[in-house]
Design a protein around this motif. Structure first.
Motif, PDB file in Angstrom:
ATOM      1  N   LEU A  68     -16.381  74.061  30.010  1.00  0.00           N
ATOM      2  CA  LEU A  68     -15.734  75.358  29.868  1.00  0.00           C
ATOM      3  C   LEU A  68     -14.989  75.706  31.149  1.00  0.00           C
ATOM      4  O   LEU A  68     -15.448  75.384  32.242  1.00  0.00           O
ATOM      5  CB  LEU A  68     -16.779  76.441  29.574  1.00  0.00           C
ATOM      6  CG  LEU A  68     -17.691  76.200  28.361  1.00  0.00           C
ATOM      7  CD1 LEU A  68     -18.880  77.154  28.395  1.00  0.00           C
ATOM      8  CD2 LEU A  68     -16.910  76.361  27.057  1.00  0.00           C
TER       9      LEU A  68
ATOM     10  N   TRP B  36     -13.491  78.988  33.192  1.00  0.00           N
ATOM     11  CA  TRP B  36     -13.601  80.445  33.278  1.00  0.00           C
ATOM     12  C   TRP B  36     -12.509  80.999  34.198  1.00  0.00           C
ATOM     13  O   TRP B  36     -12.087  80.334  35.141  1.00  0.00           O
ATOM     14  CB  TRP B  36     -14.969  80.825  33.830  1.00  0.00           C
ATOM     15  CG  TRP B  36     -16.112  80.294  33.022  1.00  0.00           C
ATOM     16  CD1 TRP B  36     -16.702  79.062  33.135  1.00  0.00           C
ATOM     17  CD2 TRP B  36     -16.800  80.961  31.962  1.00  0.00           C
ATOM     18  NE1 TRP B  36     -17.713  78.925  32.216  1.00  0.00           N
ATOM     19  CE2 TRP B  36     -17.797  80.077  31.479  1.00  0.00           C
ATOM     20  CE3 TRP B  36     -16.684  82.220  31.376  1.00  0.00           C
ATOM     21  CZ2 TRP B  36     -18.660  80.417  30.442  1.00  0.00           C
ATOM     22  CZ3 TRP B  36     -17.538  82.561  30.341  1.00  0.00           C
ATOM     23  CH2 TRP B  36     -18.515  81.666  29.881  1.00  0.00           C
ATOM     24  N   TYR B  37     -12.082  82.242  33.933  1.00  0.00           N
ATOM     25  CA  TYR B  37     -11.057  82.866  34.768  1.00  0.00           C
ATOM     26  C   TYR B  37     -11.233  84.386  34.763  1.00  0.00           C
ATOM     27  O   TYR B  37     -11.799  84.961  33.810  1.00  0.00           O
ATOM     28  CB  TYR B  37      -9.653  82.482  34.285  1.00  0.00           C
ATOM     29  CG  TYR B  37      -9.360  82.836  32.844  1.00  0.00           C
ATOM     30  CD1 TYR B  37      -8.834  84.093  32.500  1.00  0.00           C
ATOM     31  CD2 TYR B  37      -9.576  81.912  31.810  1.00  0.00           C
ATOM     32  CE1 TYR B  37      -8.547  84.418  31.183  1.00  0.00           C
ATOM     33  CE2 TYR B  37      -9.304  82.235  30.494  1.00  0.00           C
ATOM     34  CZ  TYR B  37      -8.793  83.486  30.183  1.00  0.00           C
ATOM     35  OH  TYR B  37      -8.515  83.810  28.876  1.00  0.00           O
TER      36      TYR B  37
ATOM     37  N   LYS C  57     -10.093  87.654  33.849  1.00  0.00           N
ATOM     38  CA  LYS C  57      -9.147  87.924  32.762  1.00  0.00           C
ATOM     39  C   LYS C  57      -7.978  88.823  33.178  1.00  0.00           C
ATOM     40  O   LYS C  57      -6.815  88.521  32.870  1.00  0.00           O
ATOM     41  CB  LYS C  57      -9.891  88.541  31.571  1.00  0.00           C
ATOM     42  CG  LYS C  57      -8.992  88.789  30.366  1.00  0.00           C
ATOM     43  CD  LYS C  57      -9.771  89.323  29.176  1.00  0.00           C
ATOM     44  CE  LYS C  57     -10.573  88.252  28.501  1.00  0.00           C
ATOM     45  NZ  LYS C  57     -11.191  88.735  27.230  1.00  0.00           N
TER      46      LYS C  57
ATOM     47  N   ASN D  38     -22.077  77.517  30.344  1.00  0.00           N
ATOM     48  CA  ASN D  38     -22.135  78.880  29.827  1.00  0.00           C
ATOM     49  C   ASN D  38     -23.113  79.764  30.603  1.00  0.00           C
ATOM     50  O   ASN D  38     -23.070  80.985  30.484  1.00  0.00           O
ATOM     51  CB  ASN D  38     -22.498  78.879  28.340  1.00  0.00           C
ATOM     52  CG  ASN D  38     -23.788  78.156  28.022  1.00  0.00           C
ATOM     53  OD1 ASN D  38     -23.841  76.928  28.056  1.00  0.00           O
ATOM     54  ND2 ASN D  38     -24.832  78.898  27.701  1.00  0.00           N
TER      55      ASN D  38
ATOM     56  N   THR E  49     -22.132  82.875  33.868  1.00  0.00           N
ATOM     57  CA  THR E  49     -21.918  84.315  33.869  1.00  0.00           C
ATOM     58  C   THR E  49     -23.053  85.079  34.554  1.00  0.00           C
ATOM     59  O   THR E  49     -22.845  86.184  35.050  1.00  0.00           O
ATOM     60  CB  THR E  49     -21.761  84.840  32.430  1.00  0.00           C
ATOM     61  OG1 THR E  49     -22.898  84.450  31.649  1.00  0.00           O
ATOM     62  CG2 THR E  49     -20.501  84.271  31.787  1.00  0.00           C
TER      63      THR E  49
ATOM     64  N   VAL F  27     -13.866  88.684  31.962  1.00  0.00           N
ATOM     65  CA  VAL F  27     -13.904  87.226  32.076  1.00  0.00           C
ATOM     66  C   VAL F  27     -13.309  86.571  30.838  1.00  0.00           C
ATOM     67  O   VAL F  27     -13.607  86.961  29.705  1.00  0.00           O
ATOM     68  CB  VAL F  27     -15.356  86.729  32.255  1.00  0.00           C
ATOM     69  CG1 VAL F  27     -15.385  85.206  32.396  1.00  0.00           C
ATOM     70  CG2 VAL F  27     -15.988  87.379  33.479  1.00  0.00           C
TER      71      VAL F  27
ATOM     72  N   VAL G 266     -12.383  82.618  28.983  1.00  0.00           N
ATOM     73  CA  VAL G 266     -12.899  81.254  28.958  1.00  0.00           C
ATOM     74  C   VAL G 266     -12.124  80.434  27.934  1.00  0.00           C
ATOM     75  O   VAL G 266     -11.699  80.951  26.902  1.00  0.00           O
ATOM     76  CB  VAL G 266     -14.417  81.246  28.629  1.00  0.00           C
ATOM     77  CG1 VAL G 266     -14.694  81.851  27.251  1.00  0.00           C
ATOM     78  CG2 VAL G 266     -15.011  79.848  28.746  1.00  0.00           C
TER      79      VAL G 266
ATOM     80  N   THR H 185     -18.150  87.458  24.468  1.00  0.00           N
ATOM     81  CA  THR H 185     -18.003  86.270  25.317  1.00  0.00           C
ATOM     82  C   THR H 185     -18.862  85.134  24.787  1.00  0.00           C
ATOM     83  O   THR H 185     -18.406  83.983  24.700  1.00  0.00           O
ATOM     84  CB  THR H 185     -18.379  86.595  26.775  1.00  0.00           C
ATOM     85  OG1 THR H 185     -17.528  87.647  27.252  1.00  0.00           O
ATOM     86  CG2 THR H 185     -18.216  85.373  27.669  1.00  0.00           C
TER      87      THR H 185
ATOM     88  N   VAL I 231     -17.713  81.451  23.417  1.00  0.00           N
ATOM     89  CA  VAL I 231     -18.275  80.186  23.898  1.00  0.00           C
ATOM     90  C   VAL I 231     -18.868  79.392  22.733  1.00  0.00           C
ATOM     91  O   VAL I 231     -18.663  78.178  22.615  1.00  0.00           O
ATOM     92  CB  VAL I 231     -19.343  80.441  24.979  1.00  0.00           C
ATOM     93  CG1 VAL I 231     -20.125  79.166  25.290  1.00  0.00           C
ATOM     94  CG2 VAL I 231     -18.697  80.981  26.244  1.00  0.00           C
TER      95      VAL I 231
END
Length: 450
Positions: free
Chosen positions: A168, A170-171, A173, A302, A305, A320, A322, A392, A396
């Motif tokens: 995964l 993640w960034y 948002k 995952n 977070t 966040v 993904v 979220t 995922v």
């Protein structure tokens, strides 16, 4: 390293339906007793007394995980009349070996890694589930490739009941979307374009931290595993992790070299190689939430977070984003998911009660209560994702369920001397400048001879 460490009763009619569905997984009624686990009609007779409406279970889930696990079992216990006696043990790998070898096995063991389970399968001390479940039906319901890790000599010895996905990206948002960057790059070429655009703005694209005390380096192994699986597919990945091809096979070295473009590339990771090695893995993405961000992207499981700032955790869906780690051009055609899973194995094949519990754990109906509470992903593509407690997690779960192939974390499949030894230590040297070939050669030389 498996870093997946972060668990209402239903009305009687619904529970009965669940139980009946689980029963549909059965491929036949067992007959006969004793003997090994080798084939249909042959049953391992360990565990507690048969037909006593009690099933003993050993696993690693403690704290909130244990609470949510037990909540997910409660409806089944009520409908079936079977009492499940669960014991949590953080040193599960040692304890289960002692118990099985001393004749004091639980009815069911919950394995976080497949290696120890395969030892029991080789010794005919665990039940082959082909005699208990419709394995073809089960396999069609699961994320592709997941059941492969539970096989020995062509037979299935465990059923996955909790999944963790690591592939995964993640960034942050708000800042990421404000920058106009793609939230769904389909290929590594597209993702590289995003990284180049971020770098061109004067910011490091990737957040990365490998520091983890004596375990420093495991984050890097996850990346290499991602590249091997994505670039060359599951067949080569399996040959590599089982040492049917050497660790220094040219394709593995090529994977190192490709990853070097990020991990050792000029300006692609925050702090450069020295920053990678000195940044605790749990803090790697914190700079992404600075104003302005000092990095944007992190590849991680995952569970990541739980390490994010409290204000971010409080509003994950808005803070966040993904997406799945994208496929490689000319590589495996689909999402290549590296991760981990907890798998249920049966040590009392003669006991109808233990069989019934196994069928429930193996079914898509297990885990509904746990899904609502959080910290759990179903291994089934058919699981109702609307049951997850936040958007979220739903996102995922959707990514993981649509994976084209799933493979266990490779370092967990390798001998300990390599997987949590030289693979980690040599990667640190590699990040400090050692060549990919020398790194792979050194790891290959360390592989146990027998």
């Amino acid at each position: 390293m498996s870093g997946n460490g972060k668990r209402v009763m239903v009305a009687g009619g619904a529970v009965l339906a669940m139980t009946l569905m689980a029963g549909c997984l059965s491929s036949g009624t067992p007959s006969g007793g004793g003997g090994g686990a080798g084939g249909t009609g042959s049953f391992v007779d360990g565990g507690s007394a048969d037909n006593d409406k009690k099933v003993t279970m050993l696993g690693t889930f403690g704290g909130d995980e244990e609470k949510n696990f037990l909540a997910s079992l409660a409806p089944f216990e009520q409908s079936s009349g079977i009492k499940i006696q669960y014991v949590a043990d953080r040193d599960f790998a040692t304890t289960i070996k002692q118990k099985v070898n001393s004749g004091d096995a639980p009815d069911i063991g919950l394995f976080a890694q497949p290696g120890g389970l395969m030892e029991f399968a080789a010794d005919n001390k665990v039940q082959a589930l082909d005699s208990i479940l419709d394995v073809n039906s089960l396999n069609s319901s699961l994320v592709p490739g997941l059941l492969d890790s539970a096989k020995y000599n062509g037979k299935v010895y465990a059923a996955p009941m909790k999944l963790a996905g690591k592939s995964l990206v993640w960034y942050p948002k708000k800042a990421y979307t404000a920058g106009g960057y793609s939230t769904a790059p389909a290929t590594m070429t597209e993702l590289q374009g995003v990284a180049d655009k971020i770098k061109g703005s004067g910011t490091a694209p990737w957040c990365m931290g490998w520091e983890s005390a004596q375990d420093t380096g495991w984050v890097g192994t996850d990346w290499i595993e991602q590249y091997v699986l994505g670039m060359f597919g599951p067949e080569v990945y399996d040959q590599w992790t089982s040492h049917k091809i050497p660790f220094n096979d040219p394709r593995i070295i090529q994977a190192f070299d490709e990853f070097a473009k990020i991990a050792k590339g000029d300006g692609y990771v925050l702090g450069g190689p020295k920053g990678v090695l000195s940044t605790p893995f749990g803090e790697a993405m914190l700079p992404a939430f600075d104003n302005p961000p000092r990095c944007f992207l992190e590849r991680q499981g995952n569970f990541v977070t739980s390490f994010l700032p409290k204000n971010v955790q409080a509003n994950l869906p808005e803070e966040v984003g993904v997406f799945a780690f994208p496929k490689f051009d000319n590589g495996f055609d689909g999402t290549a998911m590296v991760g981990a899973a907890d798998m249920a194995a049966l040590f009392n094949g003669n006991d109808p009660d233990a069989q019934a519990v196994m069928k429930f754990l193996a079914s898509p109906d297990f885990g509904k209560e746990w899904a609502k509470a959080g910290g759990w992903l179903s291994p089934h593509k058919t699981f109702d994702t609307s049951l997850y407690g936040d958007e979220t997690t739903k996102q995922v779960a959707d990514i993981v369920s649509k994976a084209g192939v799933f493979r266990f974390d490779g370092s967990d499949l390798m001998p300990k001397a390599v997987g949590s030894g030289t693979f980690w230590s040599e990667l640190i040297k590699w990040e400090n400048g050692q060549s990919s070939k020398e790194t792979a050669d050194n790891i290959e030389a360390s592989w146990p001879k027998s």
